[in-house]
Design an enzyme around this catalytic site. Structure first.
Site, PDB file in Angstrom:
ATOM      1  N   ASP A  69      -5.473  11.565   0.186  1.00  0.00           N
ATOM      2  CA  ASP A  69      -4.633  10.417  -0.109  1.00  0.00           C
ATOM      3  C   ASP A  69      -3.386  10.525   0.752  1.00  0.00           C
ATOM      4  OD1 ASP A  69      -4.780   8.064  -1.807  1.00  0.00           O
ATOM      5  OD2 ASP A  69      -2.850   8.740  -2.594  1.00  0.00           O
ATOM      6  N   PHE A 149      -4.255   2.962  13.190  1.00  0.00           N
ATOM      7  CA  PHE A 149      -4.546   2.026  12.102  1.00  0.00           C
ATOM      8  C   PHE A 149      -3.366   2.013  11.131  1.00  0.00           C
ATOM      9  CE2 PHE A 149      -5.513   4.946   8.563  1.00  0.00           C
ATOM     10  CZ  PHE A 149      -5.667   6.138   9.239  1.00  0.00           C
ATOM     11  N   GLY A 150      -3.503   1.200  10.091  1.00  0.00           N
ATOM     12  CA  GLY A 150      -2.488   1.167   9.042  1.00  0.00           C
ATOM     13  C   GLY A 150      -1.093   0.881   9.581  1.00  0.00           C
TER      14      GLY A 150
HETATM   15  P1  ITT Z   1      -9.461   5.776   0.942  1.00  0.00           P
HETATM   16  O1  ITT Z   1      -8.639   5.758  -0.325  1.00  0.00           O
HETATM   17  O2  ITT Z   1     -10.837   5.186   0.798  1.00  0.00           O
HETATM   18  O3  ITT Z   1      -9.488   7.125   1.619  1.00  0.00           O
HETATM   19  P2  ITT Z   1      -7.446   3.956   1.970  1.00  0.00           P
HETATM   20  O4  ITT Z   1      -7.295   3.247   3.295  1.00  0.00           O
HETATM   21  O5  ITT Z   1      -7.337   3.173   0.707  1.00  0.00           O
HETATM   22  O6  ITT Z   1      -8.785   4.814   2.041  1.00  0.00           O
HETATM   23  P3  ITT Z   1      -5.081   5.503   1.253  1.00  0.00           P
HETATM   24  O7  ITT Z   1      -5.059   5.035  -0.156  1.00  0.00           O
HETATM   25  O8  ITT Z   1      -4.848   6.938   1.538  1.00  0.00           O
HETATM   26  O9  ITT Z   1      -6.452   5.157   1.989  1.00  0.00           O
HETATM   27  O10 ITT Z   1      -4.177   4.608   2.177  1.00  0.00           O
HETATM   28  C1  ITT Z   1      -2.827   4.582   2.126  1.00  0.00           C
HETATM   29  C2  ITT Z   1      -2.274   3.599   3.100  1.00  0.00           C
HETATM   30  O11 ITT Z   1      -1.696   4.347   4.163  1.00  0.00           O
HETATM   31  C3  ITT Z   1      -3.196   2.580   3.755  1.00  0.00           C
HETATM   32  O12 ITT Z   1      -2.479   1.366   3.888  1.00  0.00           O
HETATM   33  C4  ITT Z   1      -3.478   3.166   5.116  1.00  0.00           C
HETATM   34  O13 ITT Z   1      -3.708   2.160   6.089  1.00  0.00           O
HETATM   35  C5  ITT Z   1      -2.185   3.892   5.402  1.00  0.00           C
HETATM   36  N1  ITT Z   1      -2.410   5.063   6.240  1.00  0.00           N
HETATM   37  C6  ITT Z   1      -3.106   6.178   5.895  1.00  0.00           C
HETATM   38  N2  ITT Z   1      -3.118   7.045   6.911  1.00  0.00           N
HETATM   39  C7  ITT Z   1      -2.416   6.473   7.929  1.00  0.00           C
HETATM   40  C8  ITT Z   1      -2.101   6.872   9.255  1.00  0.00           C
HETATM   41  O14 ITT Z   1      -2.513   8.023   9.745  1.00  0.00           O
HETATM   42  N3  ITT Z   1      -1.378   6.047   9.997  1.00  0.00           N
HETATM   43  C9  ITT Z   1      -0.948   4.874   9.515  1.00  0.00           C
HETATM   44  N4  ITT Z   1      -1.220   4.398   8.288  1.00  0.00           N
HETATM   45  C10 ITT Z   1      -1.948   5.210   7.505  1.00  0.00           C
END
Ligand code: ITT
Length: 192
Positions: A69, A149-150
């Site tokens: 997470d 991403f994200g």
């Molecule tokens: P899972 O729970 O299925 O693993 P998820 O995308 O829902 O996938 P999280 O709850 O951990 O994963 O996501 C938290 C948020 O943080 C989500 O908006 C991601 O895009 C972002 N995020 C996670 N890792 C990141 C990274 O390395 N760089 C940028 N954003 C990231």
């Protein structure tokens, strides 16, 4: 080669971790085991949610597995979005809306320092282990770059002037929160 289930439906995470972990283990994702059920993330903490995901899936499949997470913690916003990082702008989980909202909420803030935090919860032979990685940096004024991403386009890691989304995957993997947590996971796997 040992099979290890990575409990995620985020293909970007799988790709990143596969690059780091190499062929030490046979990493499979939720798609590979046809898992289609929503996994609750309701504990209110990053570590709690990591464990909740691992427990939920382990109880059904019973195989060695780990979940991960990640949250983005912004100091001027008292640690928000934190555990709500994925749904900061709503349950539709739009990366663009999340970034827009964060930039808006930081409009008049001088302190833009922030950190990504990753917690991995590993269920291995009936024991639970945690690994944590942090990447410190700050939030950019605008989006920069298209890789990753994200929130990558608005996160500038310490000692860089480029965002995560402007770095190559290899560069991000040398300094990222996830890479640091995975490095500890790999160290652990070497000992068993
Ligand atoms: P899972 O729970 O299925 O693993 P998820 O995308 O829902 O996938 P999280 O709850 O951990 O994963 O996501 C938290 C948020 O943080 C989500 O908006 C991601 O895009 C972002 N995020 C996670 N890792 C990141 C990274 O390395 N760089 C940028 N954003 C990231």
């Amino acid at each position: 080669m040992e099979k290890l289930l990575f409990i995620t439906s985020n293909q970007n995470k799988i790709k990143e971790i596969k690059t780091i972990i190499g062929d030490r283990v046979d990493l499979v994702g939720l798609k590979d085991i046809d898992w289609n059920t929503e996994i609750p993330e309701t504990t209110g903490t990053i570590k709690g949610n990591a464990l909740q995901k691992a427990d939920t899936v382990f109880d059904v499949v019973g195989m060695n597995c780990f979940s991960e997470d990640t949250g983005l913690e912004v100091f001027a916003l008292d640690g928000a979005p934190g555990v709500d990082t994925a749904i900061y702008a709503g349950d539709h989980r739009s990366n663009q809306d999340n970034m827009d909202l964060l930039l808006k909420n930081l409009e008049n803030k001088k302190d833009r320092s922030a950190q990504f935090k990753t917690v991995i919860a590993l269920k291995y032979n009936d024991q639970t282990h945690y690994f944590e990685g942090i990447a410190k940096g700050h939030i950019a004024d605008n989006q920069m770059g298209t890789k990753g991403f994200g929130y990558d386009p608005i996160f500038i890691p310490d000692n860089f002037s480029l965002s995560f989304a402007q770095l190559t995957p290899q560069e991000k993997n040398q300094i990222s929160h996830r890479a640091k947590a995975v490095a500890q996971l790999i160290d652990f796997l070497k000992t068993v």
